[in-house]
Design a protein around this motif. Structure first.
Motif, PDB file in Angstrom:
ATOM      1  N   ALA A   1      -7.253  -0.469 -15.580  1.00 29.64           N
ATOM      2  CA  ALA A   1      -6.688  -1.737 -16.569  1.00 29.64           C
ATOM      3  C   ALA A   1      -7.673  -2.067 -17.647  1.00 29.64           C
ATOM      4  CB  ALA A   1      -6.706  -2.848 -15.238  1.00 29.64           C
ATOM      5  N   LYS A   2      -8.627  -2.396 -17.866  1.00 31.73           N
ATOM      6  CA  LYS A   2      -8.835  -2.062 -18.901  1.00 31.73           C
ATOM      7  C   LYS A   2      -8.309  -1.716 -20.082  1.00 31.73           C
ATOM      8  CE  LYS A   2     -13.529  -0.940 -21.146  1.00 31.73           C
ATOM      9  NZ  LYS A   2     -14.823  -1.001 -20.846  1.00 31.73           N
ATOM     10  N   HIS A   3      -7.965  -0.192 -20.360  1.00 29.48           N
ATOM     11  CA  HIS A   3      -7.016   0.689 -21.078  1.00 29.48           C
ATOM     12  C   HIS A   3      -5.812  -0.122 -21.322  1.00 29.48           C
ATOM     13  CE1 HIS A   3     -10.823   2.902 -20.923  1.00 29.48           C
ATOM     14  NE2 HIS A   3     -10.711   3.408 -22.092  1.00 29.48           N
ATOM     15  N   LEU A   4      -5.669  -0.581 -20.275  1.00 32.36           N
ATOM     16  CA  LEU A   4      -3.893  -0.313 -20.308  1.00 32.36           C
ATOM     17  C   LEU A   4      -4.503  -2.148 -20.688  1.00 32.36           C
ATOM     18  CD1 LEU A   4      -2.337  -0.217 -17.011  1.00 32.36           C
ATOM     19  CD2 LEU A   4      -1.542   1.055 -18.994  1.00 32.36           C
ATOM     20  N   LEU A   5      -5.419  -2.822 -21.581  1.00 31.95           N
ATOM     21  CA  LEU A   5      -5.266  -4.132 -21.663  1.00 31.95           C
ATOM     22  C   LEU A   5      -5.402  -3.232 -23.195  1.00 31.95           C
ATOM     23  CD1 LEU A   5      -7.170  -6.538 -19.703  1.00 31.95           C
ATOM     24  CD2 LEU A   5      -4.752  -6.377 -20.216  1.00 31.95           C
ATOM     25  N   GLY A   6      -6.520  -2.719 -23.554  1.00 28.24           N
ATOM     26  CA  GLY A   6      -6.943  -2.827 -25.243  1.00 28.24           C
ATOM     27  C   GLY A   6      -5.010  -2.074 -25.646  1.00 28.24           C
ATOM     28  N   ALA A   7      -4.270  -0.581 -24.845  1.00 27.10           N
ATOM     29  CA  ALA A   7      -3.354   0.091 -25.364  1.00 27.10           C
ATOM     30  C   ALA A   7      -2.049  -2.313 -25.615  1.00 27.10           C
ATOM     31  CB  ALA A   7      -2.307   0.153 -24.162  1.00 27.10           C
ATOM     32  N   LEU A   8      -2.109  -2.650 -24.788  1.00 25.77           N
ATOM     33  CA  LEU A   8      -1.045  -4.710 -25.110  1.00 25.77           C
ATOM     34  C   LEU A   8      -1.533  -4.619 -26.048  1.00 25.77           C
ATOM     35  CD1 LEU A   8      -0.715  -5.184 -21.104  1.00 25.77           C
ATOM     36  CD2 LEU A   8       0.938  -4.430 -22.972  1.00 25.77           C
ATOM     37  N   GLY A   9      -2.675  -4.634 -26.369  1.00 23.74           N
ATOM     38  CA  GLY A   9      -3.422  -5.857 -27.414  1.00 23.74           C
ATOM     39  C   GLY A   9      -3.447  -5.043 -28.888  1.00 23.74           C
ATOM     40  N   ARG A  10      -3.294  -3.677 -28.911  1.00 20.01           N
ATOM     41  CA  ARG A  10      -2.880  -2.852 -29.615  1.00 20.01           C
ATOM     42  C   ARG A  10      -1.657  -3.836 -30.410  1.00 20.01           C
ATOM     43  NH1 ARG A  10      -6.451   0.921 -27.707  1.00 20.01           N
ATOM     44  NH2 ARG A  10      -4.816   1.556 -27.389  1.00 20.01           N
ATOM     45  N   ARG A  11      -0.589  -3.440 -28.933  1.00 22.83           N
ATOM     46  CA  ARG A  11       1.355  -3.625 -29.514  1.00 22.83           C
ATOM     47  C   ARG A  11       0.783  -4.923 -30.208  1.00 22.83           C
ATOM     48  NH1 ARG A  11       3.943  -2.693 -24.264  1.00 22.83           N
ATOM     49  NH2 ARG A  11       3.807  -0.637 -24.448  1.00 22.83           N
ATOM     50  N   LEU A  12       0.154  -5.842 -29.515  1.00 28.95           N
ATOM     51  CA  LEU A  12       0.273  -7.331 -30.366  1.00 28.95           C
ATOM     52  C   LEU A  12      -0.485  -7.164 -31.494  1.00 28.95           C
ATOM     53  CD1 LEU A  12       0.897 -10.324 -29.914  1.00 28.95           C
ATOM     54  CD2 LEU A  12      -1.072 -10.830 -28.418  1.00 28.95           C
ATOM     55  N   ARG A  13      -0.829  -6.199 -31.892  1.00 26.77           N
ATOM     56  CA  ARG A  13      -2.265  -6.564 -33.344  1.00 26.77           C
ATOM     57  C   ARG A  13      -0.219  -5.613 -34.033  1.00 26.77           C
ATOM     58  NH1 ARG A  13      -7.396  -6.315 -34.659  1.00 26.77           N
ATOM     59  NH2 ARG A  13      -8.603  -6.659 -32.740  1.00 26.77           N
ATOM     60  N   ARG A  14       0.210  -4.699 -33.590  1.00 28.69           N
ATOM     61  CA  ARG A  14       1.290  -4.136 -34.367  1.00 28.69           C
ATOM     62  C   ARG A  14       2.599  -4.915 -34.373  1.00 28.69           C
ATOM     63  NH1 ARG A  14       4.493  -0.927 -32.916  1.00 28.69           N
ATOM     64  NH2 ARG A  14       5.544   0.422 -35.043  1.00 28.69           N
ATOM     65  N   THR A  15       2.866  -5.364 -33.319  1.00 25.16           N
ATOM     66  CA  THR A  15       3.829  -6.811 -33.229  1.00 25.16           C
ATOM     67  C   THR A  15       4.041  -8.074 -34.407  1.00 25.16           C
ATOM     68  OG1 THR A  15       4.323  -6.146 -31.552  1.00 25.16           O
ATOM     69  CG2 THR A  15       5.753  -8.135 -31.874  1.00 25.16           C
ATOM     70  N   ASN A  16       2.690  -8.257 -34.711  1.00 26.72           N
ATOM     71  CA  ASN A  16       2.398  -9.368 -35.663  1.00 26.72           C
ATOM     72  C   ASN A  16       2.226  -9.018 -36.734  1.00 26.72           C
ATOM     73  OD1 ASN A  16       1.347 -10.922 -33.681  1.00 26.72           O
ATOM     74  ND2 ASN A  16      -0.863 -11.656 -33.214  1.00 26.72           N
ATOM     75  N   ASP A  17       1.346  -7.546 -36.883  1.00 27.69           N
ATOM     76  CA  ASP A  17       2.042  -7.253 -38.273  1.00 27.69           C
ATOM     77  C   ASP A  17       3.400  -7.001 -39.397  1.00 27.69           C
ATOM     78  OD1 ASP A  17      -0.858  -7.174 -38.745  1.00 27.69           O
ATOM     79  OD2 ASP A  17      -1.361  -4.891 -38.217  1.00 27.69           O
ATOM     80  N   ALA A  18       4.401  -6.784 -38.023  1.00 29.45           N
ATOM     81  CA  ALA A  18       5.601  -6.434 -38.068  1.00 29.45           C
ATOM     82  C   ALA A  18       5.931  -7.948 -38.468  1.00 29.45           C
ATOM     83  CB  ALA A  18       5.961  -6.116 -36.795  1.00 29.45           C
ATOM     84  N   LEU A  19       5.674  -8.484 -37.501  1.00 28.63           N
ATOM     85  CA  LEU A  19       6.538 -10.437 -38.446  1.00 28.63           C
ATOM     86  C   LEU A  19       5.766 -10.872 -39.654  1.00 28.63           C
ATOM     87  CD1 LEU A  19       8.046 -12.771 -36.196  1.00 28.63           C
ATOM     88  CD2 LEU A  19       5.304 -13.296 -35.264  1.00 28.63           C
ATOM     89  N   ALA A  20       4.031 -10.410 -39.481  1.00 27.57           N
ATOM     90  CA  ALA A  20       4.342 -11.264 -40.619  1.00 27.57           C
ATOM     91  C   ALA A  20       4.910 -10.392 -42.493  1.00 27.57           C
ATOM     92  CB  ALA A  20       3.274 -10.600 -40.990  1.00 27.57           C
ATOM     93  N   ASP A  21       4.615  -9.550 -41.937  1.00 26.34           N
ATOM     94  CA  ASP A  21       5.478  -8.170 -43.286  1.00 26.34           C
ATOM     95  C   ASP A  21       6.693  -9.067 -43.553  1.00 26.34           C
ATOM     96  OD1 ASP A  21       3.438  -6.803 -43.690  1.00 26.34           O
ATOM     97  OD2 ASP A  21       3.667  -4.710 -42.319  1.00 26.34           O
ATOM     98  N   LEU A  22       7.581  -8.904 -42.095  1.00 28.77           N
ATOM     99  CA  LEU A  22       8.965  -9.197 -42.182  1.00 28.77           C
ATOM    100  C   LEU A  22       9.243 -10.992 -43.135  1.00 28.77           C
ATOM    101  CD1 LEU A  22      10.938  -9.558 -38.939  1.00 28.77           C
ATOM    102  CD2 LEU A  22      11.568  -7.464 -40.582  1.00 28.77           C
ATOM    103  N   VAL A  23       8.138 -11.294 -42.575  1.00 22.65           N
ATOM    104  CA  VAL A  23       8.080 -13.511 -43.404  1.00 22.65           C
ATOM    105  C   VAL A  23       7.012 -12.327 -44.848  1.00 22.65           C
ATOM    106  CG1 VAL A  23       7.170 -15.383 -44.198  1.00 22.65           C
ATOM    107  CG2 VAL A  23       7.898 -14.005 -41.785  1.00 22.65           C
ATOM    108  N   PHE A  24       6.833 -11.954 -45.451  1.00 21.37           N
ATOM    109  CA  PHE A  24       5.424 -12.107 -46.804  1.00 21.37           C
ATOM    110  C   PHE A  24       5.882 -10.663 -47.180  1.00 21.37           C
ATOM    111  CE2 PHE A  24       2.582 -14.333 -43.628  1.00 21.37           C
ATOM    112  CZ  PHE A  24       2.402 -15.095 -44.065  1.00 21.37           C
TER     113      PHE A  24
END
Ligand code: CMP
Length: 225
Positions: free
Chosen positions: A121-144
């Protein structure tokens, strides 16, 4: 060999090899051809998938029919777990990008596995966290960021997953059409094409149909910033 890739997924992280093999044996392989839809956004979902070989694209469609790609996933990566963790319909459509074999696991079989193995479960949370970071980066890139910057970033990201070092540079067999690359970058095919032509003219990349060779990674990294 292919099983080793699957066993490297967060679903099996730090697990006793015998327990992992038992879970693996309970997962059903399914072939997904290029262009074949595994499931649609909005459908109910009761299973998740780990990719054994090939590539899967995850996309969304707007009401006027335009498509956007959220991610391109390859061997060892997992998808289809969100509708379990946050019960609700599928948040994206999963389609074969290159002929793929995926292993499916029913959500009902995942719950006891997580209860017995809290580290997973801890590792799955890690994977979800990495995906959220990537998505946040992609969102910021779309704007900036501008389109060439986003194209450079997408190529570098794809090279992390699918790149192979050659004498000439990093060859990335991404399997995306120009249209799909544009959907991943969130821009029109024409603008993305122009950016790629410019990179090629500068000697940073060489295009090869559904692959690209990154000849100057350092310049691309600078352009992606
Ligand atoms: P689910 O909603 O069950 O079905 C679609 C799947 O796509 C989802 O689970 C996730 O596994 C995956 N997914 C959704 N959003 C993203 C994203 N932003 N990046 C990578 N994968 C995603």
């Amino acid at each position: 060999m292919e099983d080793d890739v699957v066993l490297s997924a967060p679903l099996f992280a730090n697990m006793d090899p015998e327990a992992s093999r038992t879970l693996l044996a309970s997962m059903t392989p399914q072939h997904v051809a290029r262009g074949e839809v595994l499931f649609h956004e909005g459908e109910p979902g009761d299973r998740l998938y780990v990719i054994r070989s090939g590539k899967i694209k995850l996309g969304r469609r707007s009401t006027d029919g335009r498509e956007n790609l959220l991610a391109v996933l390859g061997p060892g990566e997992m998808f289809g777990e969100l509708s379990l963790f946050d019960p609700g319909p599928r948040t994206a459509t999963a389609t074969g990008l290159a002929d793929a074999v995926v292993l499916e696991l029913g959500h009902g079989d995942l719950i006891p596995w997580l209860e017995q193995n809290p580290t997973v479960a801890k590792h799955l949370l890690g994977a979800l966290g990495r995906r959220l970071r990537r998505t946040n980066d992609a969102l910021a890139d779309l704007v900036f960021s501008d389109v060439p910057g986003r194209v450079a970033k997408a190529l570098l990201d794809l090279s992390q997953r699918f790149g192979q070092q050659t004498d000439e540079g990093v060859r990335v067999a991404h399997d995306l059409t120009q249209e799909e690359l544009a959907q991943l970058v969130g821009a029109s095919r024409e603008t993305v094409n122009k950016a790629l032509a410019d990179f090629a003219a500068r000697g940073w990349v060489r295009r090869e149909g559904r692959a690209i060779v990154l000849l100057d990674v350092e310049r691309l990294e600078r352009r992606a910033r």
